[in-house]
Design a protein around this motif. Structure first.
Motif, mmCIF file in Angstrom:
data_model
loop_
_atom_site.group_PDB
_atom_site.id
_atom_site.type_symbol
_atom_site.label_atom_id
_atom_site.label_comp_id
_atom_site.label_asym_id
_atom_site.label_seq_id
_atom_site.Cartn_x
_atom_site.Cartn_y
_atom_site.Cartn_z
ATOM 1 N N VAL A 156 -36.825 -5.249 -3.882
ATOM 2 C CA VAL A 156 -37.581 -4.188 -4.561
ATOM 3 C C VAL A 156 -37.921 -4.669 -5.968
ATOM 4 O O VAL A 156 -37.056 -5.167 -6.679
ATOM 5 N N VAL A 157 -39.190 -4.563 -6.366
ATOM 6 C CA VAL A 157 -39.603 -4.998 -7.707
ATOM 7 C C VAL A 157 -40.242 -3.830 -8.460
ATOM 8 O O VAL A 157 -40.805 -2.914 -7.854
ATOM 9 N N LEU A 158 -40.150 -3.893 -9.787
ATOM 10 C CA LEU A 158 -40.705 -2.844 -10.634
ATOM 11 C C LEU A 158 -42.215 -2.774 -10.486
ATOM 12 O O LEU A 158 -42.885 -3.802 -10.374
ATOM 13 N N GLY A 159 -42.743 -1.558 -10.547
ATOM 14 C CA GLY A 159 -44.190 -1.361 -10.499
ATOM 15 C C GLY A 159 -44.747 -0.952 -11.846
ATOM 16 O O GLY A 159 -45.894 -0.540 -11.954
ATOM 17 N N ILE A 160 -43.902 -1.028 -12.911
ATOM 18 C CA ILE A 160 -44.341 -0.686 -14.270
ATOM 19 C C ILE A 160 -43.839 -1.762 -15.227
ATOM 20 O O ILE A 160 -43.073 -2.640 -14.844
ATOM 21 N N GLU A 161 -44.248 -1.660 -16.493
ATOM 22 C CA GLU A 161 -43.797 -2.605 -17.525
ATOM 23 C C GLU A 161 -42.279 -2.564 -17.636
ATOM 24 O O GLU A 161 -41.672 -1.490 -17.550
ATOM 25 N N GLU A 162 -41.672 -3.730 -17.853
ATOM 26 C CA GLU A 162 -40.202 -3.802 -17.966
ATOM 27 C C GLU A 162 -39.675 -2.996 -19.143
ATOM 28 O O GLU A 162 -38.568 -2.490 -19.107
ATOM 29 N N ASP A 163 -40.480 -2.880 -20.230
ATOM 30 C CA ASP A 163 -40.019 -2.183 -21.434
ATOM 31 C C ASP A 163 -40.321 -0.688 -21.423
ATOM 32 O O ASP A 163 -40.123 -0.012 -22.434
ATOM 33 N N ALA A 164 -40.793 -0.156 -20.292
ATOM 34 C CA ALA A 164 -41.062 1.284 -20.200
ATOM 35 C C ALA A 164 -39.744 2.054 -20.276
ATOM 36 O O ALA A 164 -38.763 1.689 -19.642
ATOM 37 N N VAL A 165 -39.729 3.128 -21.085
ATOM 38 C CA VAL A 165 -38.522 3.953 -21.239
ATOM 39 C C VAL A 165 -38.412 4.894 -20.041
ATOM 40 O O VAL A 165 -39.355 5.604 -19.703
ATOM 41 N N VAL A 166 -37.232 4.891 -19.401
ATOM 42 C CA VAL A 166 -36.996 5.759 -18.244
ATOM 43 C C VAL A 166 -36.156 6.962 -18.662
ATOM 44 O O VAL A 166 -36.459 8.102 -18.326
ATOM 45 N N LEU A 167 -35.074 6.708 -19.411
ATOM 46 C CA LEU A 167 -34.200 7.773 -19.930
ATOM 47 C C LEU A 167 -33.977 7.532 -21.414
ATOM 48 O O LEU A 167 -33.918 6.385 -21.860
ATOM 49 N N GLN A 168 -33.811 8.614 -22.178
ATOM 50 C CA GLN A 168 -33.430 8.448 -23.584
ATOM 51 C C GLN A 168 -32.505 9.586 -24.000
ATOM 52 O O GLN A 168 -32.568 10.681 -23.448
ATOM 53 N N VAL A 169 -31.652 9.270 -24.972
ATOM 54 C CA VAL A 169 -30.682 10.257 -25.453
ATOM 55 C C VAL A 169 -31.197 10.838 -26.759
ATOM 56 O O VAL A 169 -31.475 10.107 -27.720
ATOM 57 N N LEU A 170 -31.334 12.171 -26.794
ATOM 58 C CA LEU A 170 -31.826 12.866 -27.987
ATOM 59 C C LEU A 170 -30.659 13.495 -28.733
ATOM 60 O O LEU A 170 -29.730 14.012 -28.120
ATOM 61 N N ALA A 171 -30.738 13.451 -30.055
ATOM 62 C CA ALA A 171 -29.677 14.044 -30.887
ATOM 63 C C ALA A 171 -29.689 15.557 -30.731
ATOM 64 O O ALA A 171 -30.742 16.172 -30.603
ATOM 65 N N ALA A 172 -28.495 16.157 -30.746
ATOM 66 C CA ALA A 172 -28.385 17.614 -30.664
ATOM 67 C C ALA A 172 -29.046 18.233 -31.887
ATOM 68 O O ALA A 172 -28.848 17.761 -32.998
ATOM 69 N N GLN A 173 -29.839 19.291 -31.678
ATOM 70 C CA GLN A 173 -30.555 19.896 -32.801
ATOM 71 C C GLN A 173 -30.114 21.325 -33.073
ATOM 72 O O GLN A 173 -30.633 21.973 -33.949
ATOM 73 N N ALA A 174 -29.131 21.804 -32.347
ATOM 74 C CA ALA A 174 -28.687 23.195 -32.503
ATOM 75 C C ALA A 174 -28.128 23.422 -33.902
ATOM 76 O O ALA A 174 -28.399 24.433 -34.543
ATOM 77 N N GLU A 175 -27.335 22.441 -34.422
ATOM 78 C CA GLU A 175 -26.733 22.599 -35.747
ATOM 79 C C GLU A 175 -27.798 22.616 -36.827
ATOM 80 O O GLU A 175 -27.752 23.413 -37.758
ATOM 81 N N GLU A 176 -28.800 21.712 -36.701
ATOM 82 C CA GLU A 176 -29.878 21.656 -37.693
ATOM 83 C C GLU A 176 -30.639 22.973 -37.723
ATOM 84 O O GLU A 176 -30.959 23.490 -38.778
ATOM 85 N N ALA A 177 -30.917 23.535 -36.521
ATOM 86 C CA ALA A 177 -31.662 24.790 -36.438
ATOM 87 C C ALA A 177 -30.869 25.923 -37.095
ATOM 88 O O ALA A 177 -31.413 26.740 -37.835
ATOM 89 N N ALA A 178 -29.545 25.967 -36.863
ATOM 90 C CA ALA A 178 -28.702 27.014 -37.454
ATOM 91 C C ALA A 178 -28.692 26.888 -38.973
ATOM 92 O O ALA A 178 -28.780 27.885 -39.702
#
Length: 197
Positions: free
Chosen positions: A162-184
């Motif tokens: 099985v080989v990739l059908g997209i660019e190797e550097d394409a982002v699949v998953l990313q971790v976002l910082a929690a923003q609940a504290e900033e909003a409060a």
């Protein structure tokens, strides 16, 4: 990869009225195309097709008028309210042939502490695989990932062949910082400003 056998019938009636009659008989209208052949209009068994389509990229072994064909689902139309199958487009494939498909991406493991969020930039990964060996899904470990970390397409281990059908550097998953504290904190500042006014 599972292979599901279905008995299909060639269809000679077309249009909305014919499609309604087919659906009333618990069957699904469909079209089989590919390999430069003329499209073949089919009637497929509704319940068996519905069960088969629960597996992503299922390989269908169709018996049409005494001839056996292999196909994969290319487009599936469902009723927006009730969810029943309205129509299916099937792509003709041959054993050993490579096809372009999308396979679901599943994440496993716990992120680093801190209430961060995991964003699926791609829910499905475009790949090229042999028609009879399409993986059902890929699993990615996100154990201990910190805010700002990402999983690229090239970081995902794919099964053999099985080989990739997209660019190797394409982002699949990313971790976002929690923003609940900033909003409060921002809401607290606004409340203090309103009190001063």
């Amino acid at each position: 990869m599972s292979e599901v056998k279905l008995a299909a019938e060639a269809r000679t009636e077309f249009g909305k009225g014919a499609a309604r009659r087919i659906r009333r008989a618990d069957k699904v209208p469909g079209v089989l195309y590919g390999h430069g052949t003329d499209p073949v209009h089919l009637t497929l068994p509704g319940h068996e097709l519905q069960m088969a389509l629960r597996t992503p990229n299922v390989l269908l072994s169709l018996s049409v008028g005494g001839k056996n064909e292999l196909a994969i689902p290319k487009a599936v139309q469902r009723d927006a309210v009730k969810g029943f199958l309205e129509h299916v487009d099937l792509l003709l494939v041959k054993r050993g042939e490579k096809v372009s498909v999308e396979i679901p991406v599943h994440a496993e493991g716990d992120l680093a502490p801190g209430g961060n969020l995991l964003e699926h930039v791609l829910n499905a990964l475009p790949v090229e695989a042999e028609a009879t060996h399409i993986p059902e899904s890929v699993t990615v470990s996100v154990e201990g990932l910190e805010a700002g970390a990402s999983v690229l397409a090239k970081d995902i281990t794919l099964p053999s062949g099985v080989v990739l059908g997209i660019e190797e550097d394409a982002v699949v998953l990313q971790v976002l910082a929690a923003q609940a504290e900033e909003a409060a904190a921002t809401e607290g500042d606004e409340g203090a400003e309103a009190a001063e006014a």
